[in-house]
Design an enzyme around this catalytic site. Sequence first.
Site, PDB file in Angstrom:
ATOM      1  N   ARG A  22      40.588  38.429  35.078  1.00 46.40           N
ATOM      2  CA  ARG A  22      40.685  39.525  36.046  1.00 46.40           C
ATOM      3  C   ARG A  22      39.505  40.463  35.788  1.00 46.40           C
ATOM      4  NH1 ARG A  22      45.924  38.837  33.868  1.00 46.40           N
ATOM      5  NH2 ARG A  22      47.439  38.172  35.446  1.00 46.40           N
ATOM      6  N   LYS A  46      47.643  41.738  31.802  1.00 48.37           N
ATOM      7  CA  LYS A  46      48.692  42.668  32.209  1.00 48.37           C
ATOM      8  C   LYS A  46      49.732  42.763  31.109  1.00 48.37           C
ATOM      9  CE  LYS A  46      48.213  42.103  37.174  1.00 48.37           C
ATOM     10  NZ  LYS A  46      48.850  41.695  38.417  1.00 48.37           N
ATOM     11  N   HIS A 116      37.083  39.037  42.644  1.00 51.34           N
ATOM     12  CA  HIS A 116      38.376  38.366  42.481  1.00 51.34           C
ATOM     13  C   HIS A 116      38.363  36.976  43.118  1.00 51.34           C
ATOM     14  CE1 HIS A 116      42.552  38.573  41.252  1.00 51.34           C
ATOM     15  NE2 HIS A 116      42.873  37.993  42.390  1.00 51.34           N
ATOM     16  N   ARG A 119      38.085  34.281  40.629  1.00 46.28           N
ATOM     17  CA  ARG A 119      39.336  33.925  39.936  1.00 46.28           C
ATOM     18  C   ARG A 119      40.084  32.866  40.737  1.00 46.28           C
ATOM     19  NH1 ARG A 119      43.133  35.792  36.129  1.00 46.28           N
ATOM     20  NH2 ARG A 119      45.257  36.013  36.896  1.00 46.28           N
ATOM     21  N   HIS A 142      49.361  34.184  34.083  1.00 50.86           N
ATOM     22  CA  HIS A 142      50.520  34.443  34.938  1.00 50.86           C
ATOM     23  C   HIS A 142      51.797  34.269  34.122  1.00 50.86           C
ATOM     24  CE1 HIS A 142      48.132  33.180  38.775  1.00 50.86           C
ATOM     25  NE2 HIS A 142      47.901  34.429  38.443  1.00 50.86           N
ATOM     26  N   TYR A 151      48.166  28.291  44.506  1.00 50.21           N
ATOM     27  CA  TYR A 151      46.971  27.458  44.547  1.00 50.21           C
ATOM     28  C   TYR A 151      47.274  26.036  44.999  1.00 50.21           C
ATOM     29  CZ  TYR A 151      45.031  31.453  42.233  1.00 50.21           C
ATOM     30  OH  TYR A 151      44.643  32.734  41.946  1.00 50.21           O
TER      31      TYR A 151
END
Length: 172
Positions: A22, A46, A116, A119, A142, A151
Amino acid sequence: MLTLKLQVGLSMLELLYSSGLRISELVNLTTRDIDFTNSIVRCFGKGSKERIVPINEYSLYYIKLYYDMRDTFFKGKVNDYLFLNNHGKKMTRQGFFKIVKTLAYEKGIKTSFSPHTLRHSFATHLLNGGADLRSIQEMLGHSNISTTQIYTHVSNKKLKENYDDFHPHGDK
């Protein structure tokens, strides 16, 4: 010889594409987060979750070029962040986006994209190349596989297009 601005931009773009980081993870990397010997990058995603992602030799090459140049520009200034702006301070997300827009303009790229996008390209290219969804999930950081499954829809769309284009019973 490349300018520092161009070299930092190329290094950051290459690292984004080869690792799927990210933008916030990228600008928060420190000089200790790149392991040249083992070809990995350590980042905090995150929720401050640490993850280790492999990176290729091409990316390491550009990071090393930038890193060597970085030291010549900022002698005497102590800053552990890997990517710095022209004042020797931590690169911001906005600063990087400006560099990307400048590079795109200079290369004649007229389509709209953001950092982004790299990514997404990272994940899609891995999936199209045969990587399993769990590995991609891990590399992207994730927490839920359903986030990564988006995806597969992109990949399935490409499969349908290929079928339509190349199979005798496809819609031509």
